[in-house]
Each structure stands twice: as C-alpha cells, then as structure tokens.
Design a protein around this motif. Structure first.
Motif, PDB file in Angstrom:
ATOM      1  N   HIS A   1       0.862  -1.190   0.000  1.00 53.46           N
ATOM      2  CA  HIS A   1       0.000   0.000   0.000  1.00 53.46           C
ATOM      3  C   HIS A   1       0.897   1.238   0.000  1.00 53.46           C
ATOM      4  O   HIS A   1       1.523   1.568   1.005  1.00 53.46           O
ATOM      5  CB  HIS A   1      -0.931  -0.031   1.212  1.00 53.46           C
TER       6      HIS A   1
ATOM      7  N   GLU B   1       1.500   4.054   2.478  1.00 53.50           N
ATOM      8  CA  GLU B   1       2.086   3.617   3.749  1.00 53.50           C
ATOM      9  C   GLU B   1       3.597   3.584   3.531  1.00 53.50           C
ATOM     10  O   GLU B   1       4.215   2.534   3.416  1.00 53.50           O
ATOM     11  CB  GLU B   1       1.501   2.250   4.120  1.00 53.50           C
TER      12      GLU B   1
ATOM     13  N   HIS C   1      -5.874  -0.090  -3.436  1.00 50.67           N
ATOM     14  CA  HIS C   1      -5.706  -0.761  -2.144  1.00 50.67           C
ATOM     15  C   HIS C   1      -6.047  -2.262  -2.234  1.00 50.67           C
ATOM     16  O   HIS C   1      -5.584  -3.055  -1.434  1.00 50.67           O
ATOM     17  CB  HIS C   1      -6.641  -0.078  -1.133  1.00 50.67           C
TER      18      HIS C   1
ATOM     19  N   HIS D   1       2.810  -2.907   7.149  1.00 45.51           N
ATOM     20  CA  HIS D   1       1.791  -1.931   6.711  1.00 45.51           C
ATOM     21  C   HIS D   1       1.726  -0.749   7.667  1.00 45.51           C
ATOM     22  O   HIS D   1       2.363  -0.736   8.716  1.00 45.51           O
ATOM     23  CB  HIS D   1       0.405  -2.593   6.690  1.00 45.51           C
ATOM     24  N   GLN D   2       0.882   0.219   7.273  1.00 45.32           N
ATOM     25  CA  GLN D   2       0.493   1.308   8.168  1.00 45.32           C
ATOM     26  C   GLN D   2      -1.022   1.390   8.214  1.00 45.32           C
ATOM     27  O   GLN D   2      -1.698   1.108   7.230  1.00 45.32           O
ATOM     28  CB  GLN D   2       1.036   2.648   7.663  1.00 45.32           C
TER      29      GLN D   2
ATOM     30  N   GLU E   1       0.967  -3.124  11.607  1.00 54.28           N
ATOM     31  CA  GLU E   1       0.269  -1.921  11.152  1.00 54.28           C
ATOM     32  C   GLU E   1       0.672  -0.782  12.084  1.00 54.28           C
ATOM     33  O   GLU E   1       0.205  -0.691  13.217  1.00 54.28           O
ATOM     34  CB  GLU E   1      -1.257  -2.116  11.219  1.00 54.28           C
TER      35      GLU E   1
END
Ligand SMILES: [Zn+2]
Length: 780
Positions: free
Chosen positions: A131, A134, A206, A240-241, A316
C-alpha cells in the motif's frame, strides 16, 4: 610496542575500510529514510540495493520481473555468506519439508525430516510497501538491509547464520513513484500530505492486497511464482500502516474469526510470535501497542502463507501525513474494533499520550519489530522448521473413512480458469484414467470432471476456495454486528459458476494423471463486434472498482474510453449516428462508488480546485441528455443510488439507511433469479449469483414525481422469494430482500439506464456474472 601499535592501527583501518564499503542509505539517497518530508523514488531504492549487493557478501539482489507499469520488481536475499553459497540446498530442504510425500515411505519420513530440520534455516519473507501511501515500510527496507549487511553485533550474526531473509522492498513499485510524485508536487502547499488522486496500483489500488487467491495482477503472480512457491517461507512479515488515530502499532494475534482451514499450528505460530514481539517492544518502552484487534484472519485474499505452511505477521504502524509530521491530541485518539487507545487493556498498552507523530517514529517502530521478528526466527529455528514440517505432514496424511476426501469439479465454461487459479496456489488435480469417468455410487460423472484430493500439501487452500463460508454472527456488547475486516466470502467455485461436489473417504477410482502447473491464466481477447467502445467514468476520487473494470477490459484487449468529471461537466453530448455527427460513446459505465462521492467528489479546499466538485449538476445533466438521446448508462452497485436519486427514477433502495442490526451484507455471495426473456441474460443460467457488498436492493415505486412511469422499469433479476438469499458469507435481514430486484433496466427517453444492485465483475473474480456485465455493454 611500536610495532604492536602500528599493527593495531592497521587492523582497525582494515576493519574501518571494510565497514565503509557498505553504503548507508544516506550515501545513495542523500537523506536517511525516516527524515521528514523525504521520499525515495523507485530507481533510488533499486540503486541502493544494487550497491549493497556489490558491497556486501551478505546480500544478493535480483529482478524477478516487471511490474504493471514496467518497473523492475525486485528482491534481496540476505543471509550469512556461507548460507548464500548454498541457497539451492536450503531450497531443497524447504521443498521436502513442505511436501513430506517427497521424503519417501511414511515410516521413515520423520527420521529424514529430523535430519533436514537440523540442516535447514528459517526462511523469512519480509514484504513492504504493497500500500504505497504507507511509505514507512519501503523506506525501512533499506534500513533493515543496511543493518543486516553492515553490523557485526552478535545478534545480527545469529540472525544471518540461522535465517534466510527474502526482502521485497516494495510489492508495488509503481506506487512508490505515484505517491512520491504527488507528495513532492504538493509539498509546501495546503495539500501537502494528502493521498494522491489516483489509484496507487494502476488497476487495483488498495485491493492489491486482496489478490492472494485470485492472482490476477502481475505483482501477485511474481510474488507467488518466484518467491512463495520457490521458498515456502515459514514466516512472512508484511509491513503496513494504519490510520493515524488508533494504536501506534498492531501485531498479531488476529482478532476472531480465523478462517477454519487455517491450520492450528499457524494460529499458534503467529500468536506466539506476535505476542512475544509486542512484549519485547513494551519492555523497550514502545507505547500504544495492540494485538488481537481490528484485523481478522478470515480471508485467503490477504494471507497466502496461512494456507502454505507459513505464518503471516502483519504489522500496522500508525500513519503520519505521508512523510509530513502531525500532532495528535490524546482526546483525538479513536477506538477501533477490539480496543480503545485511550485505555489500557489486556490487548492494548501502554497508552500513548499523544503528541508529535512523524516518519522517523514509523520507521523506528517498523525496524524494531522487524529485528525482533528476526531474533525469534533465528533463536527458534528448529521449532519453526518443526512446525512447518508438522503442517505439511498433517496436510498429506491419508484421510480416514468419513472424512472429506476431495472435491469433484465438473466441466463448465470456467472450469479451466478455476483449476488454473488453484494450480497457481500449488494445488494438484487428478483426472481419471483415459476412457473412464469418475463415479458417484453407480452414476458416472461427465467426462472432463476433475478430482482435487485433500491429502496434498495445499489441499486446505483448495478447500477454502471450494466450500461455502459460514461467517460467524459476531456481536459486540451492545448486540451490534462486529464488522469483518474485509469481506466474508471467497467461494471461488460459486464466483466462477463451476459446480463442485465434495466426496468422502474412501473414494475409489482408477488413478490417471495428476498434474498441477501446466495451466495458464491468460485471458482470451474479447471483441464487442462492431459497436463503438464503452466509456468508463473516472471520478477524481480514486475508486478500486473503476481500476478493476479497466483491468478486465485491458486484460481482454477490449477498447474503451475514460471520461472524467471535467469532460462530463463540459457537456459533451452523445448522439446516435446520423449525417455529419461523430459518435463518441453509446455506453458509459459508472463503477461502484458512493453516490455522494460521484456527485460531489472531493470537498472544496481539500484538494486542488481542478480536482474538486465531482460530476455536479452539469455532469448529471450531461449524463441525462446522453441517455435521453439514446445512450446506455450502466451503474454498478452503489453507483445505482446515484442514478436513482439524480434521474428521479421510480425505484427505491429498500435497504437504504437501515442499521446493521436490521440489514447487513459486508461482502457475500447471494443467489438471484434471472428473467430469461431479456437479452441481458443470454449465456447465464436462470439461477446465478450476485456479489453483494453495501449493495442497493430495488423496489419499483409509483412515485408521481418520478421522471418516467413505473412501466418503464424492467426487472431482470430478483432475490428468490422462497429461499434464503445467502449462498456464502454473512447476511443479516435476508427476509427483507426476498422477491426484491437485484438488476433492473429503466427506459429513459431513447436510451436506458441499467442498474446492477451488486458487483458483476467483483475484483475480477465473479466470472459467473461477467456475461450479464458484457451483455449490458452490447445488447439492446
Ligand atoms: Zn496497508
């Protein structure tokens, strides 16, 4: 004495020069990853890893293929020089532990496996940047690689000796530049830190992280074909974020539900590892860490490794504003599923009190978590390999009488495609001996029926995609449904309209050919006879479904046009052919997007003025004229609400505004019935499926203020009156939609509006309803 000093100086000079040969990211980028407002381009990232490869005998770097937009898709392999010299041997170890049938007779397998476990290394795949907004992870990939390549700390040596690290700096290289270009362009403007106004993956946005069982995109295919299926990693760390206002960091375990085909050993593995990482980070003083919240383990679309012997450790970290810092007040922090960031609880803490949050915080959380994961992988090498072998052994064991033996997949239009997709995931098929057919009892099944046995390494992957999902009816303390993290169904056989039959052991047949990977996923070209091409509406606010629609057309080499807000507001009109008039388009598709976003777009002031305002009244008028003069407007899923409202159609969405306790369908497969008298239904069986996800459900009204009479509405598909509409997934309030319309056509002037109350080309998976979609483009 003097000689000794000289020698020492010389030795330290040699050591220093060996150190300086390893370039730090700043040497190549001109800044350190994590510095405020600095992003690296993809060519800089590739350049950095190439230099690291040249300088370090711990790193090899390779290009695995080309991305959708032609960039190099790359991977670094990092381990001790001794391990790197024997990669083929370690691959062979993995290959045999993953598929214990290769270890020979059952009686001696455990003994052989024990020897391989002694020799093997923990294979850790670290994936960054799927993503692209991110940004912390692809930047962190360089920090992680640099430390592994340059450090002589004992802990790093231990990691290098005991693990083989496959590091993918970005699973979506195209998006690195899409985000950087937008970020740099808006730097210092009021729009600094906003998300780019385009999908950061050309086709899927996404949803690129929803493709791990359908394998439609080249990036997914490269990762599966050239990394997962070659190396079978025991641990996949996917970095991820998340949003800015929740926890600072999520680590596994995942919250309920876990998809039932995920082996227990996988759940134990990610639970042990995630909890250990969280505990270590808390000990080191990191705040705001949650586990067992927000992210579930329901769908194989995000977790290939869970069905292929490896744990997925999703992390995340909270986002800043792309690369710009932000300041959060404590009372701005918001609860998410399973925790409240303002309150310490067993799965959250210690509380982060708010303050500045910046890119270097993100890279610090990410790199710390990654090295803890590697510490665990190294320290517990033998347990990781033991667990991996146990999963493989459980998968291939002989099924006992009464247990599921396999699935018979009957021939049909999409059988080949379904089998090809499963083959990509490592699934093998068995065809009966030539001249014989599979039998159920005394009845012979049609020739071309294929058997998928469960006693193979990835039988559970096939099972997850061939059986229906019974998503649990999860409620919070107040009785409200707990939202799934993504969708609730993934029955590929239903989505593709392929009949499958489970068979129990013992199942007897004459064994024929068993095969796997000789099938291909190439789309056939599709031509729309001599019709002019359709146009796809492209909102300034990126919509995944718009991207998927373009992908479906591009992959079939179907021509199409794209119309943005600007073109439609400018009042282009579309005419039927007549003397002197140029035809542009006969058909316009509005992909799935909220009605309000289509109409209003970005809010004024939130983005540069040329991007705000949506279709607006002018765009609506253009579309109305287009239809009245003979055009076809196709609205997909939520876009149907836009047409009903703006064109005052005599239709009502009966589930609009209902609370989830009354009606809820968060991505499920429902059954619909088609009225075969309409050309739109050609090539579709009367009973078919609908992918429903925040979907409207139609009822014809006699509203006197409607723009056309109710008699102009033709109901083409309905939810059945006499059956539960749910086929797979989760549906609350199914009774409300029984007998209501799922697909309608409304005559308006000389043209028509076709409203799909579902997604007929959902993520390029729902092939069962492709004919409805394609017919809508052509049929009159
Ligand atoms: Zn993400």
């Amino acid at each position: 004495m003097r000689t000794l000093i000289v020698t020492l100086l010389l030795l330290s000079a040699i050591a220093a020069s060996a150190q300086t040969k390893i370039p730090a990211p700043a040497d190549v980028l001109g800044f350190t990853p994590g510095d405020d407002r600095k992003l690296a381009s993809w060519s800089q990232v590739v350049d950095y890893f190439q230099r690291l490869d040249q300088a370090s005998d711990r790193v090899t770097f390779e290009t695995l293929g080309q991305t959708t937009m032609g960039q190099p898709f790359v991977m670094a392999t990092i381990s001790s020089p001794a391990n790197l010299a024997h990669l083929d041997d370690f691959r062979k170890v993995q290959d045999q532990l993953a598929d214990p049938r290769k270890l020979g007779p059952i009686a001696t397998r455990d003994r052989k496996a024990a020897e391989l476990i002694r020799q093997g290394k923990t294979i850790v795949l670290i994936t960054c940047g799927i993503h692209s907004t991110e940004v912390g992870s692809y930047l962190s990939s360089m920090l992680i690689a640099h430390r592994l390549a340059s450090s002589n700390e004992p802990a790093i040596q231990k990691i290098l000796d005991n693990t083989i690290i496959l590091l993918v700096p970005s699973l979506n290289p195209d998006g690195v530049d899409i985000v950087k270009n937008w970020y740099d362009k808006t730097l210092g403007t009021p729009f600094e830190g906003t998300d780019p106004p385009e999908l950061y993956h050309k086709y899927t946005g996404h949803d690129n992280n929803r493709d791990w069982y359908a394998f439609t995109q080249v990036e997914t295919q490269l990762t599966v074909d050239k990394i997962h299926n070659v190396w079978h990693p025991q641990i996949v760390h996917d970095i991820h974020q998340q949003g800015s206002f929740g926890s600072r960091l999520f680590l596994p375990p995942y919250m309920a539900p876990v998809e039932p085909n995920v082996p227990k050993a996988i759940v134990q593995g990610y639970t042990e590892l995630g909890n250990w990482m969280a505990a270590q980070m808390r000990t080191q003083g990191f705040q705001g860490i949650t586990t067992d919240s927000t992210y579930d383990a329901w769908t194989p679309s995000r977790a290939y490794s869970h069905y292929h012997g490896g744990v997925r450790v999703l992390s995340e970290t909270a986002s800043a504003r792309i690369a710009s810092p932000m300041t959060l007040k404590f009372d701005e922090l918001r609860s998410r599923e399973g925790y409240d960031p303002q309150k310490e609880s067993p799965n959250f803490g210690p509380v982060w009190r708010g303050g500045e949050w910046k890119l270097s915080d993100i890279t610090k959380y990410m790199t710390t978590a990654a090295f803890l994961l590697l510490d665990h992988a190294a320290a517990n090498r033998e347990q990781w390999l033991q667990r991996f072998y146990a999963i493989g052994k459980g998968a291939v064991r002989t099924r006992r009488p009464g247990e599921l033996f396999g699935y018979l997949v009957e021939p049909s239009e999409n059988q080949h495609f379904l089998l090809s997709t499963l083959a990509k995931g490592g699934v093998e098929f068995t065809r009966p001996k030539e001249g014989t057919n599979f039998k159920l009892g005394t009845r012979a099944l049609p020739s071309g029926t294929v058997l998928i046995r469960m006693d193979q390494p990835y039988g559970a992957f096939a099972k997850a995609l061939l059986e229906v999902q019974h998503y649990p009816n999860l409620r919070d303390a107040e009785g409200h449904p707990i939202a799934p993290y993504d969708v609730t169904a993934h029955t590929l056989s239903l989505l593709m309209g392929v009949a499958v039959r489970p068979v129990k052991a013992p199942f007897r047949y004459s064994p024929g050919i068993t095969s796997g990977s000789d099938l291909s996923l190439i789309e056939e070209s599709f031509s729309l006879t001599d019709e002019p091409p359709p146009a796809i509406y492209h909102s300034a606010v990126p919509a995944n479904d718009e991207g998927w629609t373009r992908w479906i057309f591009d992959s079939r080499k179907m021509p199409y046009g794209v119309l943005g807000d600007k073109e439609l507001r400018a009042g282009i009109t579309f005419y039927k052919p007549s003397a002197g008039v140029t035809i542009k388009y006969f058909t316009i598709i509005i992909p799935d997007q909220p009605a309000r976003t289509i109409l209003e777009g970005y809010r004024a002031g939130s983005m540069p003025p040329e991007l705000t305002g949506g279709l607006g009244e002018k765009g609506v008028n253009t579309l109305r004229d287009f239809v009245e003069q003979g055009g076809t407007l196709i609205c997909l899923n939520r876009a149907s609400n836009f047409a009903i409202e703006q064109f005052k159609l005599p239709l009502r969405n009966v589930v609009a505004g209902l609370p989830r306790t009354e009606f809820y369908v968060p991505g499920s497969i429902l059954r619909i019935k088609l009225d075969g008298t309409y050309p739109l239904t050609f090539e579709s069986p009367e009973d078919t499926i609908a992918w429903a996800e925040d979907s409207p459900v139609f009822e014809v009204t006699n509203d006197p203020n409607a723009s056309v009479p109710a008699s102009n509405v033709h109901v083409i598909a309905t939810y059945p009156v006499d059956k539960d509409p749910l086929l797979s997934g989760w549906l609350l309030g199914g009774d409300l939609i029984k007998g209501k319309a799922a697909l309608v056509e409304v005559e308006m002037g000389k043209g028509r509006v076709i409203l799909f109350g579902f997604r007929p080309q959902y993520r390029a998976q729902s092939r069962a309803t492709y004919p409805l979609f394609f017919n809508a483009l052509t049929s009159k």
